[in-house]
Write an enzyme that holds these catalytic residues in place. Structure first.
Site, PDB file in Angstrom:
ATOM      1  N   GLY A  60       0.867  -1.278   0.021  1.00  0.00           N
ATOM      2  CA  GLY A  60       0.041  -0.102  -0.076  1.00  0.00           C
ATOM      3  C   GLY A  60       0.742   1.262  -0.271  1.00  0.00           C
ATOM      4  N   CYS A  61       1.860   1.188   0.775  1.00  0.00           N
ATOM      5  CA  CYS A  61       3.057   2.492   1.002  1.00  0.00           C
ATOM      6  C   CYS A  61       3.742   2.694  -0.500  1.00  0.00           C
ATOM      7  CB  CYS A  61       3.830   2.272   2.018  1.00  0.00           C
ATOM      8  SG  CYS A  61       2.853   1.914   3.644  1.00  0.00           S
ATOM      9  N   THR A  62       3.755   1.576  -1.138  1.00  0.00           N
ATOM     10  CA  THR A  62       4.402   1.721  -2.489  1.00  0.00           C
ATOM     11  C   THR A  62       3.262   2.393  -3.254  1.00  0.00           C
ATOM     12  OG1 THR A  62       5.814  -0.118  -2.059  1.00  0.00           O
ATOM     13  CG2 THR A  62       5.917   0.393  -4.250  1.00  0.00           C
TER      14      THR A  62
END
Length: 161
Positions: A60-62
């Protein structure tokens, strides 16, 4: 919601903790550090977006980092600086930037100091939260518990033309 009397406190056991910060509150920008250990700076920006995320190089952070990177020029054209914030250290941030071509600063909130003030600290990392501030660091808008995909565009759309 269920309330229990426990000594001197009433505990609300049915409500999820939300953000403590409100529009108009200052964001403690100076407590956030760059990879080089320098305080974050709003110099030259009309506004700034600080998107808080749990951990470098996770799915998700990517997605979120890539989407903000793809739209960085559009933010810049509106006088808005973009910053990513997590509790990860400088080596992790540098590797994440290098791996995915992230061109805006990733900042460190070591120990979650700013996250605690904001109300998005979850013990070991930040809940996915975005804060838009003015040039003096006062909060203009807050997004809490956001979904990574499409969020950068939603923030950009909220800025208007």
């Amino acid at each position: 919601m269920i309330f229990f009397w426990m000594g001197w406190k009433i505990r609300n056991l049915g409500k999820k903790k939300g953000l403590r910060a409100l529009r108009g509150d200052p964001l403690n920008v100076e407590a956030l550090r760059s990879i080089e250990g320098k305080p974050a700076s709003l110099a030259g920006a009309k506004r700034a977006v600080f998107y808080f995320y749990p951990k470098d190089d996770t799915p998700g952070c990517t997605i979120e980092a890539k989407e903000f990177t793809q739209r960085e020029k559009e933010f810049s054209m509106r006088g808005v600086k973009v910053f990513g914030v997590s509790a990860d250290g400088p080596e992790s941030h540098k590797a994440f930037c290098d791996k995915f071509g992230i061109t805006f600063p990733l900042l460190m909130d070591s120990g979650g100091r700013v996250g605690r003030e904001l109300g998005n600290w979850r013990g070991i990392n930040h809940a996915r939260t975005t804060v838009l501030v003015d040039a003096s660091g006062h909060i203009l808008e807050l997004w809490d518990n956001v979904k990574a995909q499409g969020h950068a565009q939603a923030v950009l759309d909220s800025l208007g033309a």
